[in-house]
Every structure is written in C-alpha cells, then in structure tokens.
Motif scaffolding. Structure first.
Motif, mmCIF file in Angstrom:
data_model
loop_
_atom_site.group_PDB
_atom_site.id
_atom_site.type_symbol
_atom_site.label_atom_id
_atom_site.label_comp_id
_atom_site.label_asym_id
_atom_site.label_seq_id
_atom_site.Cartn_x
_atom_site.Cartn_y
_atom_site.Cartn_z
ATOM 1 N N GLN A 222 -3.278 -20.579 3.042
ATOM 2 C CA GLN A 222 -2.292 -20.067 3.997
ATOM 3 C C GLN A 222 -1.495 -18.920 3.390
ATOM 4 O OE1 GLN A 222 0.041 -23.469 5.150
ATOM 5 N NE2 GLN A 222 -1.631 -24.427 6.259
ATOM 6 N N TYR A 223 -1.097 -19.077 2.131
ATOM 7 C CA TYR A 223 -0.369 -17.991 1.469
ATOM 8 C C TYR A 223 -1.277 -16.797 1.201
ATOM 9 C CZ TYR A 223 3.887 -20.690 0.855
ATOM 10 O OH TYR A 223 5.053 -21.384 1.084
ATOM 11 N N LEU A 224 -2.545 -17.050 0.910
ATOM 12 C CA LEU A 224 -3.501 -15.957 0.723
ATOM 13 C C LEU A 224 -3.557 -15.072 1.964
ATOM 14 C CD1 LEU A 224 -5.894 -14.486 -0.680
ATOM 15 C CD2 LEU A 224 -7.386 -16.283 0.245
ATOM 16 N N VAL A 225 -3.722 -15.702 3.117
ATOM 17 C CA VAL A 225 -3.792 -14.940 4.370
ATOM 18 C C VAL A 225 -2.482 -14.192 4.609
ATOM 19 C CG1 VAL A 225 -4.034 -15.138 6.866
ATOM 20 C CG2 VAL A 225 -5.504 -16.504 5.364
ATOM 21 N N GLU A 226 -1.355 -14.881 4.385
ATOM 22 C CA GLU A 226 -0.048 -14.235 4.578
ATOM 23 C C GLU A 226 0.117 -13.043 3.636
ATOM 24 O OE1 GLU A 226 4.676 -15.300 3.800
ATOM 25 O OE2 GLU A 226 3.258 -16.932 4.216
ATOM 26 N N ASN A 227 -0.316 -13.185 2.407
ATOM 27 C CA ASN A 227 -0.140 -12.110 1.437
ATOM 28 C C ASN A 227 -1.074 -10.931 1.696
ATOM 29 O OD1 ASN A 227 1.936 -13.347 -0.022
ATOM 30 N ND2 ASN A 227 0.485 -14.543 -1.235
ATOM 31 N N VAL A 228 -2.265 -11.219 2.207
ATOM 32 C CA VAL A 228 -3.177 -10.131 2.580
ATOM 33 C C VAL A 228 -2.533 -9.263 3.662
ATOM 34 C CG1 VAL A 228 -5.353 -9.627 3.765
ATOM 35 C CG2 VAL A 228 -5.303 -11.276 1.876
ATOM 36 N N VAL A 229 -1.936 -9.911 4.650
ATOM 37 C CA VAL A 229 -1.253 -9.172 5.721
ATOM 38 C C VAL A 229 -0.026 -8.456 5.170
ATOM 39 C CG1 VAL A 229 -0.018 -9.390 7.909
ATOM 40 C CG2 VAL A 229 -2.098 -10.733 7.505
ATOM 41 N N GLY A 230 0.771 -9.165 4.365
ATOM 42 C CA GLY A 230 2.004 -8.584 3.850
ATOM 43 C C GLY A 230 1.792 -7.381 2.958
ATOM 44 N N ASN A 231 0.656 -7.339 2.259
ATOM 45 C CA ASN A 231 0.354 -6.203 1.393
ATOM 46 C C ASN A 231 -0.489 -5.134 2.088
ATOM 47 O OD1 ASN A 231 1.191 -6.706 -1.699
ATOM 48 N ND2 ASN A 231 0.702 -8.671 -0.755
ATOM 49 N N GLU A 232 -0.714 -5.331 3.387
ATOM 50 C CA GLU A 232 -1.399 -4.341 4.236
ATOM 51 C C GLU A 232 -2.796 -4.010 3.718
ATOM 52 O OE1 GLU A 232 1.277 -1.021 4.491
ATOM 53 O OE2 GLU A 232 2.668 -2.088 5.827
ATOM 54 N N VAL A 233 -3.561 -5.061 3.345
ATOM 55 C CA VAL A 233 -4.931 -4.858 2.879
ATOM 56 C C VAL A 233 -5.918 -5.660 3.730
ATOM 57 C CG1 VAL A 233 -4.347 -4.215 0.508
ATOM 58 C CG2 VAL A 233 -4.590 -6.650 1.105
ATOM 59 N N SER A 234 -5.531 -5.979 4.958
ATOM 60 C CA SER A 234 -6.400 -6.779 5.825
ATOM 61 C C SER A 234 -7.745 -6.114 6.069
ATOM 62 C CB SER A 234 -5.703 -7.042 7.167
ATOM 63 O OG SER A 234 -4.515 -7.758 6.990
ATOM 64 N N ASP A 235 -7.782 -4.798 6.055
ATOM 65 C CA ASP A 235 -9.036 -4.085 6.300
ATOM 66 C C ASP A 235 -9.975 -4.129 5.102
ATOM 67 O OD1 ASP A 235 -7.164 -2.530 4.882
ATOM 68 O OD2 ASP A 235 -8.167 -0.664 5.436
ATOM 69 N N ARG A 236 -9.462 -4.626 3.947
ATOM 70 C CA ARG A 236 -10.298 -4.653 2.745
ATOM 71 C C ARG A 236 -10.499 -6.055 2.188
ATOM 72 N NH1 ARG A 236 -7.132 -0.193 1.943
ATOM 73 N NH2 ARG A 236 -5.793 -1.116 0.332
ATOM 74 N N VAL A 237 -10.018 -7.076 2.893
ATOM 75 C CA VAL A 237 -10.160 -8.443 2.400
ATOM 76 C C VAL A 237 -10.706 -9.343 3.496
ATOM 77 C CG1 VAL A 237 -9.001 -10.455 1.408
ATOM 78 C CG2 VAL A 237 -8.247 -8.147 0.787
ATOM 79 N N GLU A 238 -11.746 -10.087 3.166
ATOM 80 C CA GLU A 238 -12.304 -11.104 4.057
ATOM 81 C C GLU A 238 -12.047 -12.460 3.409
ATOM 82 O OE1 GLU A 238 -16.508 -12.020 6.422
ATOM 83 O OE2 GLU A 238 -16.468 -10.681 4.694
ATOM 84 N N THR A 239 -11.367 -13.351 4.127
ATOM 85 C CA THR A 239 -10.956 -14.627 3.541
ATOM 86 C C THR A 239 -11.796 -15.789 4.076
ATOM 87 O OG1 THR A 239 -9.250 -14.916 5.233
ATOM 88 C CG2 THR A 239 -8.577 -13.849 3.181
#
Length: 342
Positions: A222-239
């Motif tokens: 859950q924190y991984l997903v939140e941190n991916v969004v918070g660091n604005e790297v959603s376009d480069r990370v697949e969880t």
C-alpha cells in the motif's frame, strides 16, 4: 555561543521539504539544531536568509542556552557518568520520528525526551526492538512524544511515506538507495523483486528506469503504491502484490515474455530466489544480490552462491563487485554482489 543567529520558520509538517530545499540552497546551518518555534512551527538554523525556499519568516535566535549533544541533555537531567556510558551513541531521524536502540539504557523515557529536545521537528521517539519474519516486520515501542508512527521521510529528493510500526526502514541503506538511482540508465528495464515501500524502486524510477516492483506484504505494498504516486513516477513503475517468483513465472509464460536488463534482490535471503532472478535477467544483464554474511565468509559465500545458481541455469557470471553496505550484527555484514551474467 552567545551571539544571535538566523533561523527560518516553517510549518512543522513542511520541515523535511524545507530542510531539503535549504540544504540544496546551501544556507542550512548544520552546526545548530532545529528547534520548536511556536505551536505548529519550527525554526531551522540558517547561515543567511534563504532566497529560494518558501518560509514563513526569518528570525534571530539566541544560542547561548542551546544544549548540543545527548550527553549535555542527559547531564542536565542528573545522569551520572556510569549511566552516560550506557546511553545510546547513535540514532536515526526518519521524518518526524526518531529511532533509537535503548536495550541497556537506564531511564529510556528521559533519553526520548532529550532526543525530542535535540530534534525540534520530531514528535515521536521509538525504541527499536528488532525485525522478524519473512516480511521483515519491525517491533517498536513509543518512549516519548505523541506516539504517531506514521511519517514522511525525504532523502536525495525521494519522498517515502511509511508507518515505522508496520514496515521497516533502514537508515544505514541511505547511500545504497542513492547509488541505485545513479547506476540505472534512462529507459532501462529493471525488476525489483522485494520492493517494500519503494526503497530502491523510487530512486531508480526517478533516475529514468522502468521498474517492475513486486512486494508480497500488503501493508508495504500500500505504501509502495502511495509512494509511486507521490513521487510522480507512475508512468515508469508497474506494481505487483505477489510472490516475486510467481510474477517471473507468469512473465516467462506470457506471449511476449519480459527480460530485464537489471534485477535487484534487496533481501537478506535473496540467494534462495536466484533461479527465478536469472530466469528474468537478459543475457549480459546485471544482478544486485543482497545478503547478510558472516565477515569471516566474505567474499566466498555470496559469490559462490551466485556462481552455483548461474551454473544450474546454464548461465555464466562474467564479472562481479562485492560491496559492504553496513554492519548487520556482531561479526556479520550486509553486502551486495553486483554481477554481470551472460
């Protein structure tokens, strides 16, 4: 120090962001402590008025009564030399939380209060009681402050939201987290088999890599997903919330199987997963295998394990570098083997 010095006043919840900005601007005064200012604000010491950091005001503070060390604070509370010898020699500040080991320390609550006095932006002190289980879950106890274990930590431009009572965070891996953000190439395909809250995933993604991040622990995920969004790297990370071996197996069976240029194994028993890691690694790729190894068995044990796994999978290790990250326990080191495999 009896003269007056400058401090930048900011809202307490902005301390980490403001501190990082002041450090980048080159005006943060490392020789003084961050102190409480008013309700909801802190005073961050600066050498000059900041020109680029958003602050509420810049004030002059008198430093003559400031206590600078933990020993100073504890002596003020009447600690004897014998008690001071048992006081903790180090601690870590993670966002608004201070982590400290007080196993053999007398009056731990007083240690906690002293640490809060030293770190004005912190609001909770936790005693670390160890890490256990497959998911590396922490055991902590609140010894001072508000008791809020959720925090946001910022380092090298990366922001980590986490609950220190639920997921682990190793301050000693700070340099390694920064290193992984620097070694990746733009667009490089990376598999992070034990992503946690994004310890290495986030710096690598911010460095331009495309990361497949796998984590089995539901809270950490859950924190991984939140941190991916918070660091604005959603376009480069697949969880993926799954066992990393299952993710690799599904990838191999897919119509368009994936192959990664780099595989990261940030787990002390990572060697048990080497077969799947090699399945996912393309020819000539790089693998980073972490391990807690008795110092007497370095470098042989981790390197031999890697060579044996390569041989089992008809692969060949063509070069490697072994790096010590930190001491893990008495006589045991946390190391990483960086290996090229064809």
């Amino acid at each position: 120090m009896s003269d007056q010095s400058l401090a930048a006043v900011v809202e307490k919840e902005r301390t980490q962001v403001a501190l990082a900005s002041l450090q980048q601007e080159g005006v943060y005064d490392e020789g003084r402590h961050i102190d409480e200012h008013d309700d909801g604000t802190v005073a961050i010491p600066v050498t000059d008025p900041p020109a680029q950091t958003d602050v509420l005001e810049v004030v002059r503070v008198t430093g003559e009564t400031r206590l600078r060390t933990l020993e100073d604070h504890l002596r003020e509370r009447g600690w004897t030399d014998a008690e001071l010898d048992a006081a903790p020699g180090s601690w870590a500040v993670i966002g608004s939380v201070v982590l400290v080991d007080v196993v053999d320390t007398p009056r731990p609550a007083e240690v906690g209060e002293a640490l809060l006095a030293m770190h004005g932006h912190a609001d909770t002190v936790l005693s670390r009681q160890g890490i256990a289980g497959v998911h590396r879950e922490p055991s902590v106890e609140v010894i001072a402050g508000e008791g809020d274990t959720h925090t946001v930590h910022r380092e090298h431009g990366t922001t980590y939201a986490l609950d220190l009572a639920e997921v682990m965070f190793s301050p000693g891996n700070k340099a390694e987290r920064a290193h992984m953000g620097e070694v990746v190439d733009d667009g490089e395909r990376v598999l992070d088999m034990f992503a946690g809250i994004g310890y290495f995933t986030l710096p690598m993604a911010r460095g331009g890599a495309h990361v497949t991040a796998v984590e089995h622990n539901s809270t950490a995920f859950q924190y991984l997903v939140e941190n991916v969004v918070g660091n604005e790297v959603s376009d480069r990370v697949e969880t993926y919330r799954a066992d990393c071996r299952d993710v690799v197996a599904r990838g191999i069976e897919a119509a368009d199987p994936f192959a990664f240029e780099r595989v990261l194994m940030g787990y002390y028993d990572a060697y048990e997963y080497l077969d799947r890691a090699l399945d996912a690694l393309e020819a000539g790729g790089t693998i980073h295998m972490h391990e807690a190894t008795p110092t007497a068995e370095l470098p042989d044990r981790p390197v031999d394990r890697l060579h044996a796994a390569a041989e089992r999978n008809d692969r060949q290790v063509t070069g490697y570098d072994l790096r010590e990250i930190k001491g893990y326990s008495e006589g045991v080191s946390h190391v990483v083997v960086d290996a090229t495999v064809k």
